[in-house]
Design a protein around this motif. Sequence first.
Motif, PDB file in Angstrom:
ATOM      1  N   MET A 106      60.045  63.588  18.758  1.00 55.53           N
ATOM      2  CA  MET A 106      59.872  64.533  19.859  1.00 55.53           C
ATOM      3  C   MET A 106      59.987  65.924  19.262  1.00 55.53           C
ATOM      4  N   THR A 109      57.212  72.403  21.593  1.00 52.42           N
ATOM      5  CA  THR A 109      55.976  73.175  21.472  1.00 52.42           C
ATOM      6  C   THR A 109      56.170  74.486  22.210  1.00 52.42           C
ATOM      7  N   ALA A 113      56.914  70.050  25.137  1.00 55.16           N
ATOM      8  CA  ALA A 113      57.296  69.121  24.079  1.00 55.16           C
ATOM      9  C   ALA A 113      56.100  68.257  23.724  1.00 55.16           C
ATOM     10  N   SER A 114      56.119  67.746  22.510  1.00 56.08           N
ATOM     11  CA  SER A 114      55.088  66.828  22.064  1.00 56.08           C
ATOM     12  C   SER A 114      55.770  65.550  21.601  1.00 56.08           C
ATOM     13  N   ALA A 116      55.230  62.253  19.625  1.00 56.81           N
ATOM     14  CA  ALA A 116      54.320  61.649  18.649  1.00 56.81           C
ATOM     15  C   ALA A 116      54.732  60.208  18.402  1.00 56.81           C
ATOM     16  N   GLN A 129      49.502  61.891  20.030  1.00 59.27           N
ATOM     17  CA  GLN A 129      50.478  62.884  20.472  1.00 59.27           C
ATOM     18  C   GLN A 129      50.277  63.092  21.960  1.00 59.27           C
ATOM     19  N   ILE A 130      51.386  63.048  22.675  1.00 54.99           N
ATOM     20  CA  ILE A 130      51.361  63.264  24.119  1.00 54.99           C
ATOM     21  C   ILE A 130      52.057  64.591  24.365  1.00 54.99           C
ATOM     22  N   ARG A 131      51.302  65.585  24.791  1.00 51.65           N
ATOM     23  CA  ARG A 131      51.864  66.904  25.062  1.00 51.65           C
ATOM     24  C   ARG A 131      52.348  66.940  26.502  1.00 51.65           C
ATOM     25  N   GLY A 145      53.637  63.843  30.470  1.00 51.68           N
ATOM     26  CA  GLY A 145      52.667  64.355  29.517  1.00 51.68           C
ATOM     27  C   GLY A 145      51.278  63.799  29.747  1.00 51.68           C
ATOM     28  N   PHE A 147      47.336  62.857  27.555  1.00 48.35           N
ATOM     29  CA  PHE A 147      46.517  62.765  26.355  1.00 48.35           C
ATOM     30  C   PHE A 147      45.138  62.230  26.724  1.00 48.35           C
TER      31      PHE A 147
END
Length: 182
Positions: A106, A109, A113-114, A116, A129-131, A145, A147
């Motif tokens: 985690m 950003t 947060a991102s 991965a 990656q889920i932003r 998040g 994607f």
Amino acid sequence: MARCMGPSRALLAALVVILAAPAAGDYTVVGGRVVYEARTRLSSWQGENTALEGAIRLDPTDSRLSGQICVALDRWQSGNFLRDLHTRRMFDVGRYPKACFYPRRMLPTADGASLAGVLHIRDVEREIQIRGLLTRLEGRMVFEGRFETRVSDWNMRAPTLAGVRVEDEVQVWVRVELRPSG
């Protein structure tokens, strides 16, 4: 086009992630949902799945995560029985009943947060990656998040509905609610 963020807004976003950051330890999935949006040249729709399960562990030294979060692939609901049947066939739920995400890290950003990790669908694994945003809510940690993915990335062929092929690109939104284990 990239959006420029002023120093004060970037600092505020970083503080939100830091203050909401989970403490080290084990967490259990207690709720959430995955929503996809698919399109044809004639229409678009969403399907929702709330059959999430799993657990993760956070290592505080470097924000590493381990564990898995899975979704039952036979539980998609789009409001259209035939469309849901095509979705289950596309995933081949008899052979592959679940899709699982294996979080690895985690990262903060500029605006959240991102998350991965590795997503495993059918017999394919891909880094994604889920932003999104991590928040604390009544004793739980909530990650929300988004994607994009392609059906073809997972060795699947998008179904045809009423003679019209579903587009390859799919938008996915995720909400995962976690509670400390124990």
